[in-house]
Enzyme design. Structure first.
Site, PDB file in Angstrom:
ATOM      1  N   TYR A 186       0.844  -1.195   0.000  1.00 58.50           N
ATOM      2  CA  TYR A 186       0.000   0.000   0.000  1.00 58.50           C
ATOM      3  C   TYR A 186       0.879   1.244   0.000  1.00 58.50           C
ATOM      4  CZ  TYR A 186      -3.756   3.249   1.079  1.00 58.50           C
ATOM      5  OH  TYR A 186      -4.662   4.272   1.008  1.00 58.50           O
TER       6      TYR A 186
ATOM      7  N   GLN B  39     -10.826  -0.055   1.614  1.00 57.20           N
ATOM      8  CA  GLN B  39     -11.253  -0.897   0.498  1.00 57.20           C
ATOM      9  C   GLN B  39     -10.063  -1.519  -0.230  1.00 57.20           C
ATOM     10  OE1 GLN B  39     -11.937   2.308   0.880  1.00 57.20           O
ATOM     11  NE2 GLN B  39     -11.649   3.505  -0.990  1.00 57.20           N
TER      12      GLN B  39
ATOM     13  N   ASN C 191      -3.260   5.999   6.792  1.00 55.21           N
ATOM     14  CA  ASN C 191      -3.929   6.757   7.846  1.00 55.21           C
ATOM     15  C   ASN C 191      -4.503   5.821   8.902  1.00 55.21           C
ATOM     16  OD1 ASN C 191      -6.300   5.682   6.787  1.00 55.21           O
ATOM     17  ND2 ASN C 191      -6.876   7.552   5.708  1.00 55.21           N
TER      18      ASN C 191
ATOM     19  N   THR D 162       3.595   9.275  12.359  1.00 53.66           N
ATOM     20  CA  THR D 162       5.044   9.442  12.300  1.00 53.66           C
ATOM     21  C   THR D 162       5.576  10.114  13.569  1.00 53.66           C
ATOM     22  OG1 THR D 162       5.075   9.565   9.902  1.00 53.66           O
ATOM     23  CG2 THR D 162       6.902  10.587  11.050  1.00 53.66           C
TER      24      THR D 162
ATOM     25  N   GLN E   3       9.385  16.491  10.302  1.00 51.42           N
ATOM     26  CA  GLN E   3       8.582  15.290  10.516  1.00 51.42           C
ATOM     27  C   GLN E   3       7.200  15.632  11.065  1.00 51.42           C
ATOM     28  OE1 GLN E   3       9.587  12.050   9.526  1.00 51.42           O
ATOM     29  NE2 GLN E   3      10.984  13.455   8.506  1.00 51.42           N
TER      30      GLN E   3
ATOM     31  N   HIS F   3       4.040  15.643   8.803  1.00 50.16           N
ATOM     32  CA  HIS F   3       3.336  14.436   8.369  1.00 50.16           C
ATOM     33  C   HIS F   3       1.864  14.479   8.753  1.00 50.16           C
ATOM     34  CE1 HIS F   3       5.889  11.390   6.466  1.00 50.16           C
ATOM     35  NE2 HIS F   3       6.895  11.914   7.135  1.00 50.16           N
TER      36      HIS F   3
ATOM     37  N   GLU G 271      10.186   6.262  16.548  1.00 50.11           N
ATOM     38  CA  GLU G 271      10.354   5.735  15.183  1.00 50.11           C
ATOM     39  C   GLU G 271      11.661   6.240  14.567  1.00 50.11           C
ATOM     40  OE1 GLU G 271       7.942   5.863  10.906  1.00 50.11           O
ATOM     41  OE2 GLU G 271       7.467   7.311  12.494  1.00 50.11           O
ATOM     42  N   HIS G 272      11.848   7.558  14.547  1.00 49.86           N
ATOM     43  CA  HIS G 272      13.070   8.170  14.009  1.00 49.86           C
ATOM     44  C   HIS G 272      13.839   8.832  15.145  1.00 49.86           C
ATOM     45  CE1 HIS G 272       9.961   8.621  10.729  1.00 49.86           C
ATOM     46  NE2 HIS G 272      10.905   7.972  10.069  1.00 49.86           N
TER      47      HIS G 272
ATOM     48  N   ASP H  84      13.790   8.824   4.734  1.00 53.78           N
ATOM     49  CA  ASP H  84      12.428   8.759   4.213  1.00 53.78           C
ATOM     50  C   ASP H  84      12.398   8.616   2.707  1.00 53.78           C
ATOM     51  OD1 ASP H  84      11.081   8.887   6.583  1.00 53.78           O
ATOM     52  OD2 ASP H  84      10.562  11.017   6.448  1.00 53.78           O
TER      53      ASP H  84
ATOM     54  N   GLU I 231       5.455 -36.536  29.885  1.00 54.78           N
ATOM     55  CA  GLU I 231       4.398 -35.556  29.642  1.00 54.78           C
ATOM     56  C   GLU I 231       3.027 -36.203  29.445  1.00 54.78           C
ATOM     57  OE1 GLU I 231       5.708 -33.295  26.289  1.00 54.78           O
ATOM     58  OE2 GLU I 231       7.168 -32.145  27.451  1.00 54.78           O
TER      59      GLU I 231
ATOM     60  N   HIS J  70       2.645 -39.539  20.917  1.00 49.19           N
ATOM     61  CA  HIS J  70       3.981 -39.055  20.581  1.00 49.19           C
ATOM     62  C   HIS J  70       5.021 -40.129  20.907  1.00 49.19           C
ATOM     63  CE1 HIS J  70       2.000 -35.163  20.439  1.00 49.19           C
ATOM     64  NE2 HIS J  70       3.130 -34.534  20.167  1.00 49.19           N
TER      65      HIS J  70
END
Length: 429
Positions: A121, A182, A205, A228, A250, A253, A318-319, A352, A406, A411
């Site tokens: 995406y 979608q 988003n 971000t 940043q 964003h 993140e950064h 980026d 066990e 087994h």
């Protein structure tokens, strides 16, 4: 001592799950499950005012996009993809298959196997994020994924030429122009015209992030992504103008993007806050960055590097932009971050857009337990074993006793049948 000169909205309150978003996403995904292409078209018309004859772009439509980008733009896209591809290939080359004889006659190993199909995406509603095509499609193809499909929403009422060109150059096998829940649902669930994928990657988003969260398990995903984030770690070796530029770069964003300055210099802290206000009077995206700074910006002052590391690991941003006399100190001592940018000569924007490291990174403190998107995310590391008859007897005796311990008698029989056949002692087993 750690002290705040500026604080923002309480993080836990700010990041509380939006029940309304959850409900909307759940309804859309259920509709796609039930009605396939018809549901995808309905939501594309509703949210993007977009209803082409086919959401998949034809070869002619892709070629038309090439005709709309300049030679310089094409050159720049190719340059960025070359950097991403080179680093992804170096990472792939570091992933070695393993085969080792752990006991006489016992061979254990693992193989790195690429996924068969991935959906990428690329956000493009507010900003046409061309770079996200490089980060996802190029990296998946370097990993060896057989089928990579890519999608982005329409931009200004039509496919973004630059995004489409970037997807095609990156090696996407199918390119679609639709966005939002979608698109995520169509790729993961499948429709009459779109075969489902095994794995989803890419930022988006709140609705896209929630769709990925709800579909996790049905398909794999790269990360649970949030807004971000950026953390600037600085000392008196740099100035407020540079710090402010890196914070606002940043913050633009989105209005809920945290931007944090962590420093051991109160002078720099105050200088930076003043510079942020000045730069906001000139920045074209100040309407977004200004809200982010006002509500989510923080300025934290520490006394020592040790305190700065402690706080940085707690934030798990993140950064992380490190502009200090000794940036390597933070490379050697920090443990929680998405990506480090060491020294004033580099910055988050390089990562980026172009330098080669991947920009899809953990947010919302996920850096405590994961890194970002890389070639290894598209690869399954799967184990195998083989043994000789003699080794089967050695291992089988231990296995038989441990299974009995066990209470797993089925087994146990799996081991015992081999012991009877290979050890030649039917009485014992």
């Amino acid at each position: 001592m750690i002290r705040y000169l500026k604080d923002g909205i309480d993080v836990e309150i700010a990041e509380a799950t939006d029940k309304k978003v959850q409900g909307i996403v759940e309804g859309i995904l259920e509709d796609i499950q039930k009605n396939g292409d018809a549901a995808v078209r309905e939501y594309s018309e509703k949210f993007d005012n977009w209803s082409p004859t086919s959401y998949r772009l034809s070869a002619q439509e892709i070629k038309a996009c090439y005709d709309e980008v300049t030679d310089q733009e094409l050159h720049d896209i190719k340059f960025a993809q070359e950097q991403v591809r080179n680093f992804a290939q170096a990472q792939r080359d570091s992933m070695l298959d393993v085969e080792v004889e752990t006991l006489p006659g016992v061979i254990l190993g693992h193989k790195h196997t690429p996924m068969n199909s991935v959906g990428c995406y690329v956000p493009g509603g507010k900003y046409p994020l061309v770079a996200s095509a490089h980060m996802s499609v190029v990296t998946a193809k370097v990993a060896g994924v057989k089928r990579v499909i890519a999608c982005a929403p329409p931009f200004n009422g039509r496919p973004s030429p630059a995004i489409v060109v970037a997807m095609d150059l990156a090696g996407a096998d199918e390119i679609y122009c639709f966005g939002g829940v979608q698109a995520i649902g169509a790729m993961a669930i499948g429709t009459e015209t779109i075969a489902p994928v095994d794995f989803l990657v890419g930022p988006g988003n709140a609705f896209v992030a929630e769709a990925k969260r709800q579909l996790f398990g049905r398909v794999g995903i790269d990360l649970f992504a949030g807004p971000t984030e950026t953390l600037v770690i600085a000392d008196e070796s740099v100035d407020g103008e540079l710090c402010a530029a890196d914070l606002l770069g940043q913050a633009e964003h989105g209005p809920n993007s945290p931007a944090v300055l962590l420093t051991n210099s109160e002078v720099l802290a105050k200088e930076t806050m003043a510079e942020v206000e000045r730069q906001l009077t000139e920045l074209p995206t100040a309407d977004i960055a200004g809200v982010a700074w006002a509500e989510y910006g923080q300025v934290i002052v520490c006394d020592t590097y040790e305190e700065m590391v402690e706080k940085a690991d707690e934030i798990a941003s993140e950064h992380v932009q490190v502009m200090t006399k000794d940036p390597n100190y933070f490379l050697e001592n920090m443990t929680n971050y998405g990506a480090l940018f060491l020294g004033e000569e580099t910055n988050v924007s390089y990562g980026d857009k172009v330098i080669g490291t991947n920009h899809t990174l953990p947010t919302k403190k996920a850096a405590r337990y994961t890194g970002g998107l890389w070639v290894g995310k598209f690869i399954k590391t799967c184990t195998y074993q083989r043994v000789t008859k003699e080794a089967s007897v050695v291992v089988g005796e231990y296995c038989s006793r441990l299974c009995k311990l066990e209470g797993f008698m089925g087994h146990k029989e799996q081991a015992d049948i081999r012991l009877r056949r290979y050890a030649g002692s039917k009485e014992k087993y």
